[in-house]
Motif scaffolding. Structure first.
Motif, PDB file in Angstrom:
ATOM      1  N   LEU A 216       0.810  -1.216   0.000  1.00 46.72           N
ATOM      2  CA  LEU A 216       0.000   0.000   0.000  1.00 46.72           C
ATOM      3  C   LEU A 216       0.844   1.267   0.000  1.00 46.72           C
ATOM      4  O   LEU A 216       0.626   2.173  -0.806  1.00 46.72           O
ATOM      5  CB  LEU A 216      -0.918   0.017   1.230  1.00 46.72           C
ATOM      6  N   THR A 217       1.796   1.329   0.902  1.00 41.03           N
ATOM      7  CA  THR A 217       2.572   2.557   1.061  1.00 41.03           C
ATOM      8  C   THR A 217       3.729   2.637   0.080  1.00 41.03           C
ATOM      9  O   THR A 217       4.102   3.721  -0.358  1.00 41.03           O
ATOM     10  CB  THR A 217       3.065   2.687   2.518  1.00 41.03           C
ATOM     11  N   ALA A 218       4.285   1.485  -0.316  1.00 43.48           N
ATOM     12  CA  ALA A 218       5.387   1.499  -1.281  1.00 43.48           C
ATOM     13  C   ALA A 218       4.905   1.839  -2.672  1.00 43.48           C
ATOM     14  O   ALA A 218       5.596   2.515  -3.450  1.00 43.48           O
ATOM     15  CB  ALA A 218       6.095   0.149  -1.285  1.00 43.48           C
ATOM     16  N   ALA A 219       3.683   1.377  -3.029  1.00 39.64           N
ATOM     17  CA  ALA A 219       3.121   1.623  -4.353  1.00 39.64           C
ATOM     18  C   ALA A 219       2.194   2.829  -4.385  1.00 39.64           C
ATOM     19  O   ALA A 219       1.659   3.173  -5.440  1.00 39.64           O
ATOM     20  CB  ALA A 219       2.363   0.391  -4.842  1.00 39.64           C
ATOM     21  N   ILE A 220       1.984   3.456  -3.238  1.00 38.70           N
ATOM     22  CA  ILE A 220       1.095   4.619  -3.108  1.00 38.70           C
ATOM     23  C   ILE A 220      -0.305   4.257  -3.614  1.00 38.70           C
ATOM     24  O   ILE A 220      -0.846   4.844  -4.559  1.00 38.70           O
ATOM     25  CB  ILE A 220       1.649   5.853  -3.859  1.00 38.70           C
ATOM     26  N   GLU A 221      -0.907   3.280  -2.990  1.00 37.03           N
ATOM     27  CA  GLU A 221      -2.245   2.817  -3.336  1.00 37.03           C
ATOM     28  C   GLU A 221      -3.094   2.731  -2.073  1.00 37.03           C
ATOM     29  O   GLU A 221      -2.576   2.718  -0.952  1.00 37.03           O
ATOM     30  CB  GLU A 221      -2.187   1.443  -4.021  1.00 37.03           C
ATOM     31  N   THR A 222      -4.419   2.656  -2.255  1.00 39.16           N
ATOM     32  CA  THR A 222      -5.322   2.558  -1.113  1.00 39.16           C
ATOM     33  C   THR A 222      -5.824   1.139  -0.885  1.00 39.16           C
ATOM     34  O   THR A 222      -6.412   0.854   0.152  1.00 39.16           O
ATOM     35  CB  THR A 222      -6.540   3.477  -1.301  1.00 39.16           C
ATOM     36  N   GLU A 223      -5.620   0.251  -1.849  1.00 37.50           N
ATOM     37  CA  GLU A 223      -6.072  -1.135  -1.724  1.00 37.50           C
ATOM     38  C   GLU A 223      -4.906  -2.089  -1.923  1.00 37.50           C
ATOM     39  O   GLU A 223      -4.098  -1.900  -2.836  1.00 37.50           O
ATOM     40  CB  GLU A 223      -7.135  -1.468  -2.770  1.00 37.50           C
ATOM     41  N   ASP A 224      -4.848  -3.098  -1.092  1.00 29.86           N
ATOM     42  CA  ASP A 224      -3.849  -4.158  -1.265  1.00 29.86           C
ATOM     43  C   ASP A 224      -4.500  -5.292  -2.038  1.00 29.86           C
ATOM     44  O   ASP A 224      -5.060  -6.227  -1.468  1.00 29.86           O
ATOM     45  CB  ASP A 224      -3.339  -4.652   0.086  1.00 29.86           C
ATOM     46  N   ILE A 225      -4.434  -5.208  -3.352  1.00 27.33           N
ATOM     47  CA  ILE A 225      -5.101  -6.190  -4.204  1.00 27.33           C
ATOM     48  C   ILE A 225      -4.348  -7.506  -4.273  1.00 27.33           C
ATOM     49  O   ILE A 225      -4.856  -8.488  -4.816  1.00 27.33           O
ATOM     50  CB  ILE A 225      -5.283  -5.634  -5.627  1.00 27.33           C
ATOM     51  N   PHE A 226      -3.140  -7.547  -3.694  1.00 29.00           N
ATOM     52  CA  PHE A 226      -2.334  -8.764  -3.738  1.00 29.00           C
ATOM     53  C   PHE A 226      -2.333  -9.535  -2.414  1.00 29.00           C
ATOM     54  O   PHE A 226      -1.713 -10.586  -2.323  1.00 29.00           O
ATOM     55  CB  PHE A 226      -0.887  -8.431  -4.109  1.00 29.00           C
ATOM     56  N   VAL A 227      -3.019  -9.011  -1.418  1.00 28.69           N
ATOM     57  CA  VAL A 227      -2.904  -9.591  -0.081  1.00 28.69           C
ATOM     58  C   VAL A 227      -3.390 -11.038  -0.037  1.00 28.69           C
ATOM     59  O   VAL A 227      -2.870 -11.853   0.710  1.00 28.69           O
ATOM     60  CB  VAL A 227      -3.664  -8.710   0.948  1.00 28.69           C
ATOM     61  N   ASN A 228      -4.372 -11.384  -0.856  1.00 29.63           N
ATOM     62  CA  ASN A 228      -4.877 -12.759  -0.902  1.00 29.63           C
ATOM     63  C   ASN A 228      -4.593 -13.384  -2.269  1.00 29.63           C
ATOM     64  O   ASN A 228      -5.434 -14.057  -2.845  1.00 29.63           O
ATOM     65  CB  ASN A 228      -6.386 -12.765  -0.624  1.00 29.63           C
ATOM     66  N   HIS A 229      -3.383 -13.159  -2.771  1.00 31.84           N
ATOM     67  CA  HIS A 229      -3.073 -13.584  -4.140  1.00 31.84           C
ATOM     68  C   HIS A 229      -3.157 -15.086  -4.335  1.00 31.84           C
ATOM     69  O   HIS A 229      -3.507 -15.567  -5.416  1.00 31.84           O
ATOM     70  CB  HIS A 229      -1.679 -13.079  -4.552  1.00 31.84           C
ATOM     71  N   VAL A 230      -2.874 -15.856  -3.297  1.00 31.20           N
ATOM     72  CA  VAL A 230      -2.944 -17.318  -3.417  1.00 31.20           C
ATOM     73  C   VAL A 230      -4.401 -17.760  -3.507  1.00 31.20           C
ATOM     74  O   VAL A 230      -4.785 -18.506  -4.421  1.00 31.20           O
ATOM     75  CB  VAL A 230      -2.243 -17.996  -2.229  1.00 31.20           C
ATOM     76  N   GLU A 231      -5.233 -17.292  -2.562  1.00 29.11           N
ATOM     77  CA  GLU A 231      -6.636 -17.669  -2.560  1.00 29.11           C
ATOM     78  C   GLU A 231      -7.365 -17.143  -3.799  1.00 29.11           C
ATOM     79  O   GLU A 231      -8.279 -17.792  -4.320  1.00 29.11           O
ATOM     80  CB  GLU A 231      -7.325 -17.140  -1.298  1.00 29.11           C
ATOM     81  N   ASP A 232      -6.955 -15.958  -4.279  1.00 26.69           N
ATOM     82  CA  ASP A 232      -7.624 -15.349  -5.430  1.00 26.69           C
ATOM     83  C   ASP A 232      -7.214 -15.977  -6.757  1.00 26.69           C
ATOM     84  O   ASP A 232      -7.823 -15.670  -7.789  1.00 26.69           O
ATOM     85  CB  ASP A 232      -7.332 -13.849  -5.474  1.00 26.69           C
ATOM     86  N   GLY A 233      -6.179 -16.807  -6.725  1.00 24.71           N
ATOM     87  CA  GLY A 233      -5.716 -17.435  -7.959  1.00 24.71           C
ATOM     88  C   GLY A 233      -5.095 -16.442  -8.931  1.00 24.71           C
ATOM     89  O   GLY A 233      -5.234 -16.571 -10.159  1.00 24.71           O
ATOM     90  N   LEU A 234      -4.387 -15.466  -8.393  1.00 26.31           N
ATOM     91  CA  LEU A 234      -3.776 -14.435  -9.220  1.00 26.31           C
ATOM     92  C   LEU A 234      -2.711 -15.040 -10.135  1.00 26.31           C
ATOM     93  O   LEU A 234      -1.860 -15.819  -9.688  1.00 26.31           O
ATOM     94  CB  LEU A 234      -3.136 -13.375  -8.316  1.00 26.31           C
ATOM     95  N   LYS A 235      -2.737 -14.693 -11.397  1.00 28.63           N
ATOM     96  CA  LYS A 235      -1.766 -15.172 -12.369  1.00 28.63           C
ATOM     97  C   LYS A 235      -0.806 -14.034 -12.700  1.00 28.63           C
ATOM     98  O   LYS A 235      -1.224 -12.961 -13.144  1.00 28.63           O
ATOM     99  CB  LYS A 235      -2.451 -15.655 -13.643  1.00 28.63           C
ATOM    100  N   ILE A 236       0.481 -14.282 -12.493  1.00 29.12           N
ATOM    101  CA  ILE A 236       1.496 -13.255 -12.685  1.00 29.12           C
ATOM    102  C   ILE A 236       2.283 -13.517 -13.956  1.00 29.12           C
ATOM    103  O   ILE A 236       2.721 -14.644 -14.216  1.00 29.12           O
ATOM    104  CB  ILE A 236       2.468 -13.206 -11.491  1.00 29.12           C
ATOM    105  N   GLU A 237       2.475 -12.477 -14.754  1.00 31.90           N
ATOM    106  CA  GLU A 237       3.352 -12.558 -15.914  1.00 31.90           C
ATOM    107  C   GLU A 237       4.549 -11.652 -15.652  1.00 31.90           C
ATOM    108  O   GLU A 237       4.391 -10.452 -15.417  1.00 31.90           O
ATOM    109  CB  GLU A 237       2.645 -12.114 -17.188  1.00 31.90           C
ATOM    110  N   PHE A 238       5.747 -12.248 -15.675  1.00 28.55           N
ATOM    111  CA  PHE A 238       6.959 -11.491 -15.379  1.00 28.55           C
ATOM    112  C   PHE A 238       7.546 -10.876 -16.637  1.00 28.55           C
ATOM    113  O   PHE A 238       7.354 -11.377 -17.747  1.00 28.55           O
ATOM    114  CB  PHE A 238       8.004 -12.394 -14.716  1.00 28.55           C
TER     115      PHE A 238
END
Length: 485
Positions: A216-238
């Protein structure tokens, strides 16, 4: 600690590197090595005026000196910069271009430093080029609804001296009680205005696993959309060349949560297995030493906590004593710590007068009512898709009032869905809205998983002791390759 670059050019592009809390120049050794190898060789590209890279790793603010606050830390680094400029001038070389990169606390100090330089007219003759931060708590440290986070928020301001107060945005830096981090983010103050002078402003943030400086503070955002990345099934492309820097991510819509397994079933027991290490790298041993560590943990915890609290208390007390001496030192009366504080008070008094006059104009039609417009961002956090660039420029300020922007930047997941954790207070959400109006702001998200704490990994802070820290080299290469010489 400066690094000499070979070459005949008398023009210099000065790059300043600033370490974080409890840090020292050694923490940035890999960062310095990478940028030297890729941008500081005799065959490397020069600047438009023939400038060659000169690196200064700030060292006067190291270790316990980092307790003394963003302001006094910034003052020390600014003096180092002026000393380096004078040293180069004695050698017949002239600084014509300037860049700064700060890691963790060093990013906040960097923001203060450029305010000092701007106020002193440094940029009248020197072109500000690159401003970068890595894992920096730009809006202070968030407070999550957990026991540990509440404990840290309570003890942090007490055990980390002036820096702790500023981290948790509880200091009263200005006359009217505004915290320093708020003043530094205000578009009407010189710190923000100094940032707008830079040609290239880019921040790097850990998307996950940064216990020290969360997303939140490092990216200057109001929502942590990655906090449940495992449960949410987030797919990352590097990014193919710079992993673990993210190129994009996709999130299933809507997020479907798996049903809870029956109690005492195999899947139920598997749910207790952590998806990242429980212990920091220094305590991760192989069998049988790992068993010994776990057995002794109940005995070690109270001893270690006692030692840590004692160490922090002594360092904090020494810091507060140093600060008192610094503030009483007449020779330092005109340092920016005092100058900006005075300017801040003068501006606030002027604003108060404007509001007083505005109040009078309500009863006196002959007095025109002033219009006070603060540029704010009305954009909300939007998940990136495969077709969306991870490096988006912040939109310019709008004429809407700040309260509307803060409200718009704070979203809550629809009922029944797995939503983000909101951990910023009202002041911090205001700072997010302000900082996201910075012209040309680019954000790079880094996904380092699984590790216990990705905060040190992102800059490869100690590759000699911990091989896992080498995962951050892609971030350093990305930073060096996108550095404008």
């Amino acid at each position: 600690m400066s690094s000499e670059m070979s070459g005949d050019s008398t023009c210099v592009h000065l790059l300043v590197l600033i370490h974080g809390m409890w840090g020292n120049p050694g923490h940035l050794a890999e960062m310095k090595r990478v940028v030297e190898e890729r941008r500081g060789q005799p065959s490397s590209e020069n600047g438009p005026g023939g400038e060659q890279l000169q690196i200064l790793v700030a060292e006067t603010n190291k270790e316990d000196g980092t307790y003394d606050g963003i302001d006094w830390g910034g003052e020390r680094v600014a003096e180092e910069i002026y000393e380096e400029v004078q040293r180069l001038e004695k050698e017949g070389r002239k600084v014509t271009r300037f860049s700064v990169t700060g890691y963790s606390l060093g990013g906040l100090i960097a923001r203060y430093v450029v305010g000092i330089l701007h106020q002193r007219g440094f940029f009248a003759d020197v072109k500000p080029v690159n401003f970068n931060t890595v894992a920096t708590p730009h809006v202070g440290l968030p407070r999550y609804p957990t026991f540990l986070s509440s404990v840290f928020a309570f003890f942090g301001p007490k055990l980390l001296s002036r820096t702790g107060e500023q981290f948790y945005v509880v200091d009263r830096w200005s006359k009217n009680g505004r915290p320093l981090i708020e003043v530094m983010a205000d578009p009407n103050r010189l710190f923000y205005q100094a940032l707008t002078l830079f040609q290239h402003v880019r921040i790097y943030a850990n998307a996950v696993n940064d216990i020290t400086v969360p997303y939140l503070t490092a990216a200057i955002e109001t929502e942590d959309i990655f906090v449940n990345h495992v449960e949410d099934g987030l797919k990352i492309e590097f990014d193919e060349e710079y992993a673990p820097v993210m190129k994009s991510y996709t999130r299933p819509t809507p997020v479907i949560l798996s049903p809870k397994p029956p109690v005492f079933s195999v899947q139920w027991f598997k749910g207790f297995k952590p998806n990242r290490p429980l212990l920091p790298p220094a305590l991760q041993f192989s069998f049988p030493y790992n068993v010994l560590v776990f057995v002794l943990t109940p005995l070690l915890i109270p001893v270690v906590l006692t030692l840590i609290i004692t160490r922090l208390s002594l360092a904090s007390r020494a810091s507060r004593s140093r600060i008192k001496k610094l503030e009483k030192d007449e020779s330092g009366a005109e340092r920016l710590v005092h100058i900006v504080g005075r300017l801040e008070r003068e501006v606030e008094d002027a604003v108060a007068d404007i509001f007083d006059n505005a109040g009078k104009s309500a009863t006196n039609p002959s007095v025109s009512e002033p219009i006070l417009a603060v540029p704010v961002s009305t954009s909300t956090s939007t998940p990136l898709s495969a077709s969306t660039s991870r490096s988006g420029s912040a939109s310019p300020g709008s004429d809407l009032k700040l309260a509307a922007a803060v409200e718009a930047s704070t979203t809550v997941a629809p009922e029944g869905q797995h939503g983000p954790v909101l951990a910023l207070n009202e002041t911090q959400r205001k700072l997010v809205a302000w900082l996201n109006t910075l012209p040309g702001l680019k954000k790079e998200l880094v996904f380092i998983h699984p590790v216990r704490n990705s905060h040190a990994v992102i800059i490869s802070r100690d590759v000699k002791r911990f091989s896992s820290h080498r995962q951050g080299e892609g971030v350093l290469r990305h930073w060096a390759d996108h550095f404008i010489i």
